[in-house]
Scaffold this motif. Structure first.
Motif, PDB file in Angstrom:
ATOM      1  N   LEU A  77       0.839  -1.200   0.000  1.00 16.77           N
ATOM      2  CA  LEU A  77       0.000   0.000   0.000  1.00 16.77           C
ATOM      3  C   LEU A  77       0.872   1.248   0.000  1.00 16.77           C
ATOM      4  CD1 LEU A  77      -2.643  -1.128   2.618  1.00 16.77           C
ATOM      5  CD2 LEU A  77      -3.024  -0.840   0.170  1.00 16.77           C
ATOM      6  N   MET A  78       0.280   2.367  -0.374  1.00 20.93           N
ATOM      7  CA  MET A  78       1.046   3.605  -0.537  1.00 20.93           C
ATOM      8  C   MET A  78       1.657   4.094   0.771  1.00 20.93           C
ATOM      9  SD  MET A  78      -2.241   4.140   0.038  1.00 20.93           S
ATOM     10  CE  MET A  78      -3.043   4.927   1.405  1.00 20.93           C
ATOM     11  N   VAL A  79       1.150   3.633   1.931  1.00 20.48           N
ATOM     12  CA  VAL A  79       1.690   4.091   3.214  1.00 20.48           C
ATOM     13  C   VAL A  79       2.848   3.219   3.711  1.00 20.48           C
ATOM     14  CG1 VAL A  79      -0.453   5.184   3.975  1.00 20.48           C
ATOM     15  CG2 VAL A  79      -0.074   2.755   4.450  1.00 20.48           C
TER      16      VAL A  79
ATOM     17  N   GLU B  17      11.053  -5.098  -8.595  1.00 15.97           N
ATOM     18  CA  GLU B  17      10.749  -3.967  -9.473  1.00 15.97           C
ATOM     19  C   GLU B  17       9.237  -3.749  -9.562  1.00 15.97           C
ATOM     20  OE1 GLU B  17      12.538  -4.764 -13.226  1.00 15.97           O
ATOM     21  OE2 GLU B  17      14.596  -4.497 -12.482  1.00 15.97           O
ATOM     22  N   LYS B  18       8.839  -2.497  -9.427  1.00 13.95           N
ATOM     23  CA  LYS B  18       7.408  -2.183  -9.520  1.00 13.95           C
ATOM     24  C   LYS B  18       6.967  -2.272 -10.970  1.00 13.95           C
ATOM     25  CE  LYS B  18       5.730   2.044  -8.828  1.00 13.95           C
ATOM     26  NZ  LYS B  18       5.259   3.267  -8.126  1.00 13.95           N
TER      27      LYS B  18
ATOM     28  N   VAL C 123      -5.444   1.960  -8.081  1.00 13.40           N
ATOM     29  CA  VAL C 123      -6.282   2.395  -6.967  1.00 13.40           C
ATOM     30  C   VAL C 123      -7.257   1.267  -6.635  1.00 13.40           C
ATOM     31  CG1 VAL C 123      -8.010   4.062  -6.210  1.00 13.40           C
ATOM     32  CG2 VAL C 123      -6.078   4.813  -7.609  1.00 13.40           C
ATOM     33  N   LEU C 124      -7.460   1.033  -5.346  1.00 17.34           N
ATOM     34  CA  LEU C 124      -8.409  -0.005  -4.943  1.00 17.34           C
ATOM     35  C   LEU C 124      -9.772   0.262  -5.572  1.00 17.34           C
ATOM     36  CD1 LEU C 124      -7.710  -0.575  -1.128  1.00 17.34           C
ATOM     37  CD2 LEU C 124      -7.188  -2.117  -3.007  1.00 17.34           C
ATOM     38  N   PRO C 125     -10.366  -0.740  -6.220  1.00 14.99           N
ATOM     39  CA  PRO C 125     -11.637  -0.537  -6.930  1.00 14.99           C
ATOM     40  C   PRO C 125     -12.856  -0.540  -6.008  1.00 14.99           C
ATOM     41  CG  PRO C 125     -10.938  -2.806  -7.165  1.00 14.99           C
ATOM     42  CD  PRO C 125      -9.844  -2.102  -6.385  1.00 14.99           C
ATOM     43  N   THR C 126     -12.805   0.268  -4.963  1.00 15.13           N
ATOM     44  CA  THR C 126     -13.922   0.410  -4.032  1.00 15.13           C
ATOM     45  C   THR C 126     -14.203   1.901  -3.852  1.00 15.13           C
ATOM     46  OG1 THR C 126     -12.477   0.494  -2.084  1.00 15.13           O
ATOM     47  CG2 THR C 126     -13.239  -1.689  -2.792  1.00 15.13           C
ATOM     48  N   VAL C 127     -15.372   2.214  -3.319  1.00 15.04           N
ATOM     49  CA  VAL C 127     -15.721   3.620  -3.083  1.00 15.04           C
ATOM     50  C   VAL C 127     -14.701   4.258  -2.152  1.00 15.04           C
ATOM     51  CG1 VAL C 127     -17.432   5.179  -2.094  1.00 15.04           C
ATOM     52  CG2 VAL C 127     -18.171   3.226  -3.474  1.00 15.04           C
TER      53      VAL C 127
ATOM     54  N   VAL D 262      -2.348   0.646  -4.563  1.00 19.70           N
ATOM     55  CA  VAL D 262      -1.614  -0.594  -4.335  1.00 19.70           C
ATOM     56  C   VAL D 262      -0.531  -0.711  -5.404  1.00 19.70           C
ATOM     57  CG1 VAL D 262      -1.740  -3.112  -4.208  1.00 19.70           C
ATOM     58  CG2 VAL D 262      -3.630  -1.729  -3.351  1.00 19.70           C
ATOM     59  N   SER D 263       0.713  -0.852  -4.963  1.00 15.79           N
ATOM     60  CA  SER D 263       1.825  -1.043  -5.894  1.00 15.79           C
ATOM     61  C   SER D 263       2.167  -2.527  -5.958  1.00 15.79           C
ATOM     62  CB  SER D 263       3.056  -0.246  -5.440  1.00 15.79           C
ATOM     63  OG  SER D 263       2.797   1.137  -5.473  1.00 15.79           O
ATOM     64  N   LYS D 264       2.370  -3.025  -7.169  1.00 15.57           N
ATOM     65  CA  LYS D 264       2.695  -4.438  -7.376  1.00 15.57           C
ATOM     66  C   LYS D 264       4.153  -4.554  -7.793  1.00 15.57           C
ATOM     67  CE  LYS D 264      -2.052  -5.622  -8.679  1.00 15.57           C
ATOM     68  NZ  LYS D 264      -2.312  -6.634  -7.651  1.00 15.57           N
ATOM     69  N   TYR D 265       4.873  -5.447  -7.115  1.00 16.61           N
ATOM     70  CA  TYR D 265       6.297  -5.645  -7.362  1.00 16.61           C
ATOM     71  C   TYR D 265       6.565  -7.075  -7.822  1.00 16.61           C
ATOM     72  CZ  TYR D 265       7.702  -1.191  -5.232  1.00 16.61           C
ATOM     73  OH  TYR D 265       7.895   0.139  -4.969  1.00 16.61           O
ATOM     74  N   ARG D 266       7.632  -7.219  -8.612  1.00 18.23           N
ATOM     75  CA  ARG D 266       8.016  -8.557  -9.096  1.00 18.23           C
ATOM     76  C   ARG D 266       9.535  -8.723  -8.995  1.00 18.23           C
ATOM     77  NH1 ARG D 266       5.672  -8.647 -13.822  1.00 18.23           N
ATOM     78  NH2 ARG D 266       3.987 -10.112 -13.317  1.00 18.23           N
ATOM     79  N   TYR D 267       9.930  -9.930  -8.630  1.00 21.03           N
ATOM     80  CA  TYR D 267      11.358 -10.309  -8.594  1.00 21.03           C
ATOM     81  C   TYR D 267      11.524 -11.543  -9.482  1.00 21.03           C
ATOM     82  CZ  TYR D 267      15.933 -11.697  -6.696  1.00 21.03           C
ATOM     83  OH  TYR D 267      17.261 -12.047  -6.548  1.00 21.03           O
TER      84      TYR D 267
END
Length: 221
Positions: free
Chosen positions: A175-177, A191-192, A197-201, A210-215
């Motif tokens: 998460l961004m925090v 690596e990102k 953005v969360l698909p909720t109100v 939400v950032s997604k990372y891959r190794y």
């Protein structure tokens, strides 16, 4: 320097693991509040409320009290929303850790132990998005044991496990925090590759990203 060891999860770790996860996630509430306060629509609402009350009441006290009340109410609502998220996690994969992570092929849960206490956790399970991909989850280190390399060591255990399983990559979400966590992942070589953005109100209103990372796991020769 504190001595610690990383081992597989045991049933007697259950309460300590859940408590540490809940405590660690609760630490993000202040950062979440600051993040929300920076959103343009929040700044606009607070500014308009202040100016309207200042103009109509001809008093500085009323608009200051009103904005203070709005801030306090917003913080309370954010705290409740975050507590609901934590509760949902505790009732999800952390409700039966053994069944979720220790009894399924390609899944595992580890703890870091120091001074006979659980001070860190990490888990791994096959990704839902792509075959041969492992997802790193539930990385957490107790606050008084941070800065000792425990989080890095826990991540490396997952990377080694992925290589043993013949996985092509390890992925994770942050998460961004979670700034400290992102720094750890990036230093390890993650690596990102996507941010959404969360698909909720609530996600859209608060701009919860939400950032997604891959190794990428090197192939064995």
């Amino acid at each position: 320097m504190v001595d610690y060891r990383i081992r597989e999860y045991r049933d007697e770790d259950y309460e300590a693991v859940r408590e540490m996860f809940a405590t660690g996630m609760s630490e993000y509430v202040p950062a979440l509040c600051v993040h929300v306060l920076k959103q343009p629509w929040v700044i606009l609402v607070l500014s308009c409320t202040f100016c309207l009350l200042l103009t109509s009441s001809k008093s500085l006290l009323l608009p200051v009290l009103a904005v203070t009340l709005l801030l306090a109410t917003g913080q309370q609502l954010l705290g409740c929303a975050w507590a609901t998220y934590i509760k949902r996690c505790l009732q999800g994969d952390l409700l039966d850790i053994r069944a979720t992570y220790m009894s399924r092929a390609g899944s595992r849960f580890w703890v870091a132990e120091a001074e006979e206490c659980v001070v860190g956790t990490v888990a791994a399970r096959p990704s839902d998005d792509q075959e041969g991909e492992l997802m790193l989850k539930r990385l957490s280190v107790r606050k008084d044991y941070r800065g000792l390399g425990i989080a890095k060591a826990l991540c490396q255990v997952v990377l080694s496990f992925a290589q043993q399983q013949g996985c092509s990559s390890v992925v994770l979400n942050t998460l961004m925090v979670q700034d400290e966590a992102r720094l750890i992942y990036e230093r390890l070589g993650f690596e990102k590759y996507r941010a959404e953005v969360l698909p909720t109100v609530y996600g859209r209103l608060a701009n919860v990203t939400v950032s997604k990372y891959r190794y990428g796991i090197p192939r064995r020769r």
